[in-house]
Write an enzyme that holds these catalytic residues in place. Sequence first.
Site, mmCIF file in Angstrom:
data_model
loop_
_atom_site.group_PDB
_atom_site.id
_atom_site.type_symbol
_atom_site.label_atom_id
_atom_site.label_comp_id
_atom_site.label_asym_id
_atom_site.label_seq_id
_atom_site.Cartn_x
_atom_site.Cartn_y
_atom_site.Cartn_z
ATOM 1 N N ASP A 162 17.786 -7.626 -21.449
ATOM 2 C CA ASP A 162 18.260 -9.245 -21.039
ATOM 3 C C ASP A 162 19.199 -9.094 -19.648
ATOM 4 O O ASP A 162 20.436 -8.590 -19.818
ATOM 5 C CB ASP A 162 18.939 -9.832 -22.242
ATOM 6 C CG ASP A 162 19.200 -11.263 -21.858
ATOM 7 O OD1 ASP A 162 18.795 -11.855 -20.598
ATOM 8 O OD2 ASP A 162 19.416 -11.793 -22.803
ATOM 9 N N ASP A 366 16.572 -14.693 -14.445
ATOM 10 C CA ASP A 366 16.911 -14.387 -15.776
ATOM 11 C C ASP A 366 15.648 -13.727 -16.418
ATOM 12 O O ASP A 366 14.567 -14.463 -16.324
ATOM 13 C CB ASP A 366 17.134 -15.592 -16.659
ATOM 14 C CG ASP A 366 17.654 -15.178 -17.938
ATOM 15 O OD1 ASP A 366 18.082 -14.058 -18.272
ATOM 16 O OD2 ASP A 366 17.581 -16.075 -19.087
#
Length: 488
Positions: A162, A366
Amino acid sequence: MSYLSLATSSLLCVLLFFLCSLEKGFALQRSNKDIDDDHSHHHVRLSSLLPSPTCSSSSVKGSNKMKTTLDVVHKHGPCSKLNKAKKGPTSHSEILNVDQERVKYINSKISKNKLGHDDELGLKQLDSATLPAKSGSLIGSGNYFVVVGLGTPKKDLSLLFDTGSDLTWTQCEPCAKSCYKQQDDIFDPSKSSTYSNITCTSSLCTQLSTATGNDPGCASTSKACVYGIQYGDSSFSVGFFSHERLTVTDTDYVDGFLFGCGQNNQGLFGGSAGLLGLGRHPISFVQQTAAKYHKIFSYCLPSTASNVGYLAFGASRASSYVKYTPFSTNSAGASFYGLDITGITVGDTKLPVSSSTFSTGGAIIDSGTVITRLPPTAYTALRSAFRQGMARYPMASSLSILDTCYDLSAYKTVIFPKIVFEFAGGATVDLAAAGTFYVASVKQVCLGFAPNGDDSDVTIFGNVQQKTLQVVYDVNGGKVGFGAGGCK
């Protein structure tokens, strides 16, 4: 009428029919040629957008021999061993609803609103015997995972990676209050010769405040540093901040790696063992391994859940086709990687957007957000132009946050308008078919974008739009690069 007249009449009819058919054929050829010559549209076989029931390896563009490379797998696909855990959302609506929760979390983090209070997470007086129980929800579902080793001897763990998170953590024995079900065996620090806790008086412990949004706690008996991190609505991990050996590949490891050893964890993390944080904070994997990998990493997310992508660390020789844009400093969240979007083109329509369109809320890239979020004005313009370019296809019902869907069950190939993003520095990204559509089924193929609530929300370049691109983060160089066709 004579027999000859009848024969002549019939022959004329046949000739006319032939000429009309020929004319239609030429017209069709001209039409197809026009489409083929139209550089504002893409052709794609519909079957290529659908995952196969079996796993197939992905080819990688260029050489990755100079880099430390891990396989990247979608946790809901046939390449994933996490499927056996049967945890996490099963429907596309659930996945997209959870994605919305992640976006709320990101906006809260960027606006510096704490997601949980110290007393709520019990950080003031935590130790392994008094960790609080709390119901959890999902962190997100469209995420991808890699397998790394932890401890000596090493235990392989499947971690979601992430770019929007900093702390790397995994569930640890003993589970003082609760551990969610994961596919791998839960890591037991007592069986590792290289594990050690960090004390709550250490300067390392104080870094947790900015990395997690919660001040660290101190275990009453061992004086060990205690972290607490909360995602989305209520999923969380609480445990000891520790040192350990992290094995990236069989020949590549990092000693003294800082990570969270979670004693109390709630949330459906898709059967994964935890999370690998690739954000910009000093405790992220990227910053901790700066001497080894020089703050450079790249990945390619596969086109479907039945393909394998990669996550690589270090510089690459194969970067001539990658175009870079500087990281933007407009985004308020220091942990996130900011972008400066300067324009969007749909088909042959240049949308009425510019850097100023995205300046209020800023923009980030992201890996954990599924669907790209745009300011409402930009989304409305994109949707309108895209619908015009798809007017030949029947529309289908909306899917959660996706309001532009098509029933393509009667088609083998689809012609759709190109979507091109322009970034500061002149970098452009022409989205692939896999980066344009979110496919629930052939009867519900949706435009993979959604609007933000208002222009003050952050624009997020999500992981659907990143599919098949080689995305290169050169953190030392202050830039991110995009290369087409990084993987299948």
